[in-house]
Design a protein around this motif. Structure first.
Motif, short mmCIF file in Angstrom:
data_model
loop_
_atom_site.label_atom_id
_atom_site.label_comp_id
_atom_site.label_asym_id
_atom_site.label_seq_id
_atom_site.Cartn_x
_atom_site.Cartn_y
_atom_site.Cartn_z
N GLY A 237 0.80 -1.22 0.00
CA GLY A 237 0.00 0.00 0.00
C GLY A 237 0.83 1.27 0.00
N ARG A 238 2.14 1.10 0.01
CA ARG A 238 3.02 2.27 0.03
C ARG A 238 2.84 3.09 -1.25
N GLU A 239 2.82 4.42 -1.09
CA GLU A 239 2.62 5.29 -2.24
C GLU A 239 3.78 6.26 -2.39
N SER A 240 4.06 6.63 -3.61
CA SER A 240 5.08 7.65 -3.88
C SER A 240 4.44 9.02 -3.69
N PRO A 241 5.26 10.10 -3.73
CA PRO A 241 4.67 11.43 -3.75
C PRO A 241 3.76 11.58 -4.98
N HIS A 242 2.77 12.46 -4.85
CA HIS A 242 1.84 12.67 -5.96
C HIS A 242 2.38 13.72 -6.91
N TYR A 243 2.13 13.52 -8.17
CA TYR A 243 2.45 14.53 -9.17
C TYR A 243 1.12 15.03 -9.71
N VAL A 244 0.88 16.31 -9.58
CA VAL A 244 -0.42 16.86 -9.95
C VAL A 244 -0.26 17.88 -11.06
N GLU A 245 -1.11 17.77 -12.06
CA GLU A 245 -1.11 18.76 -13.11
C GLU A 245 -2.54 19.19 -13.37
N ARG A 246 -2.72 20.50 -13.49
CA ARG A 246 -4.05 21.02 -13.80
C ARG A 246 -4.22 21.02 -15.31
N ILE A 247 -5.34 20.50 -15.78
CA ILE A 247 -5.63 20.46 -17.20
C ILE A 247 -6.77 21.42 -17.48
N GLU A 248 -6.54 22.40 -18.34
CA GLU A 248 -7.58 23.36 -18.70
C GLU A 248 -8.24 22.92 -20.00
N GLY A 249 -9.53 23.17 -20.13
CA GLY A 249 -10.23 22.90 -21.38
C GLY A 249 -9.72 23.79 -22.49
#
Ligand SMILES: [Zn+2]
Length: 296
Positions: A237-249
């Motif tokens: 269940g170990r998770e890496s850091p999250h990578y987040v990107e905002r997607i605009e229409g």
């Protein structure tokens, strides 16, 4: 003292400051940190160089995509910039501080780092085109965390993504495709471990460069979504850091999004990508989604 602390320990001129050198309305279009000629300029997030250019007032300028924070970091007065396509992990060098005669045509005096933040493009960040934002709070945050990448080997150590002809990438399609009518806040989860027998994502443990591509339609103007990427170890269940990107229409509703990053990985990890709608009520068709792994 870490590379990050060394690089950003001397704040000079804040964003928006007024003075004779700066735009009379907007003020200072970036944030300045003191430093000496030839010293490394350190990335405060994992970043990919997307633009290197030259400006009369700023010398050599760079624009980099911030992989975990989103948006684009701009740097000016740069000596020996890393080339376009370079992946630079937090704590590693992206170039050096130019001196008086290093950047032909620069109007400034005194070696320093000038950095910007744009939510628009790498080009806008590099050239200080408005709208701009203040990068300082993000740098403060990075200093507080003081988390340099485990793979950072010190100033100037760079991992450059391999060219396709050098290393054959391993491509895994995500399994979930098709039409989807989400409400705001609803998440579509894609992961690469079902149905294909490819649970062992990475051929061996070690540093791998991961690129995930998502192509979808229709996300029209006014719609927005968030693409989150992470590793999950299914057993622990170990998770890496999250990578987040905002997607605009976009006007035509067609969206193409890529996240690239490098991490130390174990073979049992799988890649999970979540798309969450944060604005609008689009009907989404995933036209393509995959994860490409380059063993480094
Ligand atoms: Zn400046």
């Amino acid at each position: 003292m870490s590379n990050l602390q060394r690089c950003y320990s001397r704040p000079l001129s804040p964003f928006g400051a007024k003075g004779p050198f700066w735009d009379p309305v907007i003020g200072h279009r970036g944030y300045d940190y003191g430093g000496s000629r030839g010293a490394g300029i350190v990335a405060y997030d994992d970043m990919v160089v997307e633009y290197v250019g030259r400006s009369t007032g700023l010398g050599i300028v760079m624009g980099l995509r911030r992989l975990t924070m989103g948006g684009f970091a701009g740097y000016a007065h740069v000596l020996e910039p890393m080339p376009v396509g370079s992946l630079i992990l937090r704590g590693q060098g992206l170039g050096r501080i130019a001196g008086r005669n290093d950047g032909p045509g620069t109007l400034w005096d005194g070696a320093h780092i000038h950095t910007t933040l744009s939510w628009v493009s790498a080009f806008a960040a590099a050239h200080g085109n408005t709208p701009l934002d203040d990068p300082h709070p993000w740098i403060v945050r990075a200093l507080k965390e003081d988390r340099e990448s485990a793979t950072a080997g010190g100033e100037g150590t760079i991992i450059t993504p391999p060219k396709e002809q050098d290393v054959a990438p391993v491509i895994y399609p995500y399994q979930k495709t098709g039409k989807w009518q989400p409400k705001v806040g609803e998440t579509l989860r894609m992961q690469n471990d079902s149905g294909t027998g490819t649970k062992n994502l990475v051929p061996r443990a070690g540093i791998a460069i991961i690129a995930t591509h998502v192509y979808l339609e229709k996300l029209e103007l006014g719609d927005a979504a968030e693409l989150t990427l992470k590793w999950v170890n299914k057993d622990t269940g170990r998770e890496s850091p999250h990578y987040v990107e905002r997607i605009e229409g976009t006007a035509d509703g067609i969206v193409k999004s890529t996240i690239t990053f490098a991490r130390n990985v174990a073979p049992e990890f799988i890649v999970v990508a979540d798309i969450k709608v944060i604005k609008g009520a689009p009907t989404i068709t995933l036209t393509g989604a995959d994860v490409v792994v380059y063993p480094a």
